[in-house]
Design a protein around this motif. Structure first.
Motif, short mmCIF file in Angstrom:
data_model
loop_
_atom_site.label_atom_id
_atom_site.label_comp_id
_atom_site.label_asym_id
_atom_site.label_seq_id
_atom_site.Cartn_x
_atom_site.Cartn_y
_atom_site.Cartn_z
N ASN A 1 100.16 13.52 138.07
CA ASN A 1 100.67 13.59 139.45
C ASN A 1 100.32 14.95 140.08
N GLU A 2 99.75 15.92 139.48
CA GLU A 2 99.19 17.17 139.84
C GLU A 2 97.91 17.17 140.18
N TRP A 3 97.17 15.84 139.83
CA TRP A 3 95.69 15.85 140.05
C TRP A 3 95.37 15.38 141.35
N PRO A 4 94.14 15.44 141.97
CA PRO A 4 93.71 15.24 143.29
C PRO A 4 94.55 13.86 143.59
N GLU A 5 94.82 13.53 144.87
CA GLU A 5 95.45 12.39 145.41
C GLU A 5 94.49 11.24 145.13
N ASP A 6 93.14 11.60 145.49
CA ASP A 6 92.20 10.59 145.42
C ASP A 6 91.50 10.18 144.13
N PRO B 1 90.37 17.11 138.18
CA PRO B 1 90.68 18.39 138.79
C PRO B 1 90.09 19.76 138.34
N ARG C 1 96.59 20.54 143.59
CA ARG C 1 96.59 19.98 145.07
C ARG C 1 96.68 20.73 146.18
N ASN C 2 97.27 21.72 145.93
CA ASN C 2 97.58 22.91 147.10
C ASN C 2 96.18 23.69 147.20
#
Length: 333
Positions: free
Chosen positions: A247-252, A256, A93-94
């Motif tokens: 939970n570590e995948w892209p918020e949309d 990933p 995500r970062n």
């Protein structure tokens, strides 16, 4: 070599009269591409390579590849060919990237990543002409980002592995859900040759898919490429298990994973091949009706194949978390 286990695994392999199915451990991971960018070091994006240890940035077609190699990462000891694909990365995500390791296939659990390679002589019982010294080819296009573009390559797909034996549900784009046992990339090359050229400017025009259907459906070769050649097929398992926490995948909600050439879609998947079998070993295998095990060929234990490695000639850090893809490749969709 656990041949009894491999023969049992033939039940999950393509349904054919004969085939070679074997392991090739990882030789090296680096930015070299002797087909698309011969002599260039480093090339634009990262590849993972298997096969003979004479692999280099140039790979002159006039060179004696088997004669220049001292070992091979492949099961059959006459095979000093080189096979390579791009490398898969997880994008956090970062915005940082982490290389996804490869995982050995069923029946080859001791292998150091790499690929499973198939050579299928025919699905209909007909004969095929094995590749000759100097032969090379490329399938796929790293610039493609749509299904319409990718559809010209009929059998470049991905399998979301619910188990290591999953062989259904192939898609042309990247899986959109966590895959319990990893993601398998399936690279199937064209099976018809023009009978003249060992290569072409785009490394593709000298080969073609069948005129109708696909190789396993018995489709005939087009008149422009009348010579049937073996079905070359790679299975590469990317061990995405450590990256399955959504939970570590892209918020949309998008998936990933990104390929080393900057592709988050999977439509640009591709594979490269440089022939390097000794003498007429491959033709003998194709004529002999081998089924997984092939007594006509010499073989080595997977542990011995694992010992054949090369040090990267391109010096760059591709371990841990990276701020960008190797070579600064941008992500484009």
């Amino acid at each position: 070599m656990q041949w009894s286990k491999l023969i049992a695994l033939a039940l999950i392999a393509p349904s054919v009269n004969a085939l070679l199915r074997f392991s090739c451990s990882q030789l090296v991971v680096e930015r070299l591409d002797p087909l698309v960018a011969p002599g260039v070091s480093p090339s634009s994006h990262l590849h993972q390579i298997i096969g003979g240890n004479s692999f280099n940035a140039s790979m002159d077609p006039a060179n004696d590849i088997p004669g220049e190699s001292t070992c091979t990462t492949c099961t059959f000891t006459e095979d000093f060919s080189n096979y390579w694909t791009a490398v898969l990365f997880f994008r956090a995500r970062n915005g940082t990237f982490h290389r996804v390791p490869q995982r050995a296939n069923q029946g080859f659990e001791q292998a150091n990543g790499g690929m499973t390679v198939y050579y299928t002589p025919s699905y209909t019982g007909g004969s095929v002409t094995a590749f000759s010294p100097g032969f090379r080819m490329l399938v796929g296009n790293p610039m493609f980002r749509s299904e319409a573009e990718a559809s010209q390559f009929r059998q470049l797909t991905f399998t979301c592995l619910d188990t290591l034996g999953t062989r259904t549900g192939e898609t042309m784009d990247m899986p959109t859900r966590p895959c319990q046992e990893g993601i398998m990339a399936n690279i199937r090359f064209p099976t018809c040759w023009d009978g003249v050229n060992l290569d072409s400017a785009d490394h593709q025009s000298h080969v073609a898919y069948p005129q109708s259907g696909t190789f396993e459906s018995g489709g005939p070769c087009p008149s422009t490429h009348p010579v049937p050649i073996p079905q070359l097929f790679y299975e590469v398992i990317w061990d995405t298990r450590q990256f399955n926490d959504q939970n570590e995948w892209p918020e949309d909600g998008s998936q990933p994973f990104v390929w080393s050439y900057g592709d988050p879609t999977g439509y640009g998947t591709h594979g490269d091949y440089v022939f390097g079998w000794q003498g007429d070993a491959l033709q003998k295998a194709m004529d002999s009706n081998c089924n997984i095990y092939c007594p006509e060929l010499g073989s080595q234990d997977i542990n011995q194949a694992n010992q054949c490695t090369m040090q990267p000639t391109v010096q760059e850090d591709i371990s841990g978390w990276l701020d960008e893809l190797p070579g600064g490749m941008p992500v484009t969709s």
